[in-house]
Design a protein around this motif. Structure first.
Motif, PDB file in Angstrom:
ATOM      1  N   LYS A  12       0.828  -1.202   0.000  1.00 52.42           N
ATOM      2  CA  LYS A  12       0.000   0.000   0.000  1.00 52.42           C
ATOM      3  C   LYS A  12       0.863   1.253   0.000  1.00 52.42           C
ATOM      4  O   LYS A  12       0.597   2.220  -0.720  1.00 52.42           O
ATOM      5  CB  LYS A  12      -0.904  -0.028   1.225  1.00 52.42           C
ATOM      6  N   GLN A  13       1.944   1.224   0.783  1.00 49.77           N
ATOM      7  CA  GLN A  13       2.857   2.365   0.858  1.00 49.77           C
ATOM      8  C   GLN A  13       3.520   2.627  -0.491  1.00 49.77           C
ATOM      9  O   GLN A  13       3.638   3.771  -0.928  1.00 49.77           O
ATOM     10  CB  GLN A  13       3.916   2.105   1.922  1.00 49.77           C
ATOM     11  N   ALA A  14       3.936   1.559  -1.155  1.00 47.31           N
ATOM     12  CA  ALA A  14       4.611   1.719  -2.446  1.00 47.31           C
ATOM     13  C   ALA A  14       3.654   2.256  -3.502  1.00 47.31           C
ATOM     14  O   ALA A  14       4.043   3.060  -4.353  1.00 47.31           O
ATOM     15  CB  ALA A  14       5.196   0.381  -2.895  1.00 47.31           C
ATOM     16  N   ARG A  15       2.393   1.823  -3.446  1.00 46.03           N
ATOM     17  CA  ARG A  15       1.395   2.346  -4.402  1.00 46.03           C
ATOM     18  C   ARG A  15       1.172   3.840  -4.172  1.00 46.03           C
ATOM     19  O   ARG A  15       1.091   4.627  -5.117  1.00 46.03           O
ATOM     20  CB  ARG A  15       0.084   1.572  -4.275  1.00 46.03           C
ATOM     21  N   LYS A  16       1.098   4.235  -2.894  1.00 45.12           N
ATOM     22  CA  LYS A  16       0.912   5.653  -2.587  1.00 45.12           C
ATOM     23  C   LYS A  16       2.114   6.461  -3.054  1.00 45.12           C
ATOM     24  O   LYS A  16       1.963   7.540  -3.631  1.00 45.12           O
ATOM     25  CB  LYS A  16       0.703   5.843  -1.081  1.00 45.12           C
ATOM     26  N   ARG A  17       3.323   5.957  -2.804  1.00 47.75           N
ATOM     27  CA  ARG A  17       4.523   6.679  -3.234  1.00 47.75           C
ATOM     28  C   ARG A  17       4.566   6.807  -4.754  1.00 47.75           C
ATOM     29  O   ARG A  17       5.015   7.813  -5.291  1.00 47.75           O
ATOM     30  CB  ARG A  17       5.791   5.974  -2.730  1.00 47.75           C
ATOM     31  N   ALA A  18       4.098   5.797  -5.467  1.00 50.09           N
ATOM     32  CA  ALA A  18       4.058   5.858  -6.934  1.00 50.09           C
ATOM     33  C   ALA A  18       3.094   6.948  -7.387  1.00 50.09           C
ATOM     34  O   ALA A  18       3.386   7.707  -8.322  1.00 50.09           O
ATOM     35  CB  ALA A  18       3.654   4.507  -7.509  1.00 50.09           C
ATOM     36  N   ARG A  19       1.940   7.042  -6.718  1.00 47.31           N
ATOM     37  CA  ARG A  19       0.973   8.104  -7.049  1.00 47.31           C
ATOM     38  C   ARG A  19       1.574   9.477  -6.768  1.00 47.31           C
ATOM     39  O   ARG A  19       1.465  10.399  -7.583  1.00 47.31           O
ATOM     40  CB  ARG A  19      -0.309   7.945  -6.222  1.00 47.31           C
ATOM     41  N   GLN A  20       2.213   9.619  -5.622  1.00 48.96           N
ATOM     42  CA  GLN A  20       2.817  10.896  -5.258  1.00 48.96           C
ATOM     43  C   GLN A  20       3.923  11.281  -6.228  1.00 48.96           C
ATOM     44  O   GLN A  20       4.052  12.442  -6.615  1.00 48.96           O
ATOM     45  CB  GLN A  20       3.381  10.830  -3.838  1.00 48.96           C
TER      46      GLN A  20
END
Length: 87
Positions: free
Chosen positions: A5-13
């Motif tokens: 979940k963290q990696a997906r958020k960082r990709a969006r950011q």
């Protein structure tokens, strides 16, 4: 592909930040181009006015670390030197 979940958020950011930074870099290039155009026109007074506006744009982008501070300083220096070299 991002698995957590963290990696997906960082990709969006990262995608959003990349778009914002690209826009800011474009502002710098446009500002530099406008000064160059004023220099080519041969109007020193107008070139100085455009340079002052471009300088504020360049400084604000450097403060946000979109471009390196030395790159910003080099751009400003070269533009002012070109204006001083005008007849």
């Amino acid at each position: 592909m991002a698995n957590t979940k963290q990696a997906r958020k960082r990709a969006r950011q990262s995608t959003a930040r990349n778009a914002q930074n690209a826009s800011q870099r474009s502002r710098v290039r446009t500002a530099v181009k406008s000064v160059r155009k004023a220099i080519e026109a041969g109007d020193k007074k107008a070139a100085m006015e455009v340079l002052s506006k471009a300088t504020s744009v360049i400084d604000s982008i450097a403060d946000k670390k979109v471009v390196h501070k030395n790159t910003a300083a080099r751009n400003k220096s070269r533009l002012s030197a070109a204006i001083k070299a005008m007849a």
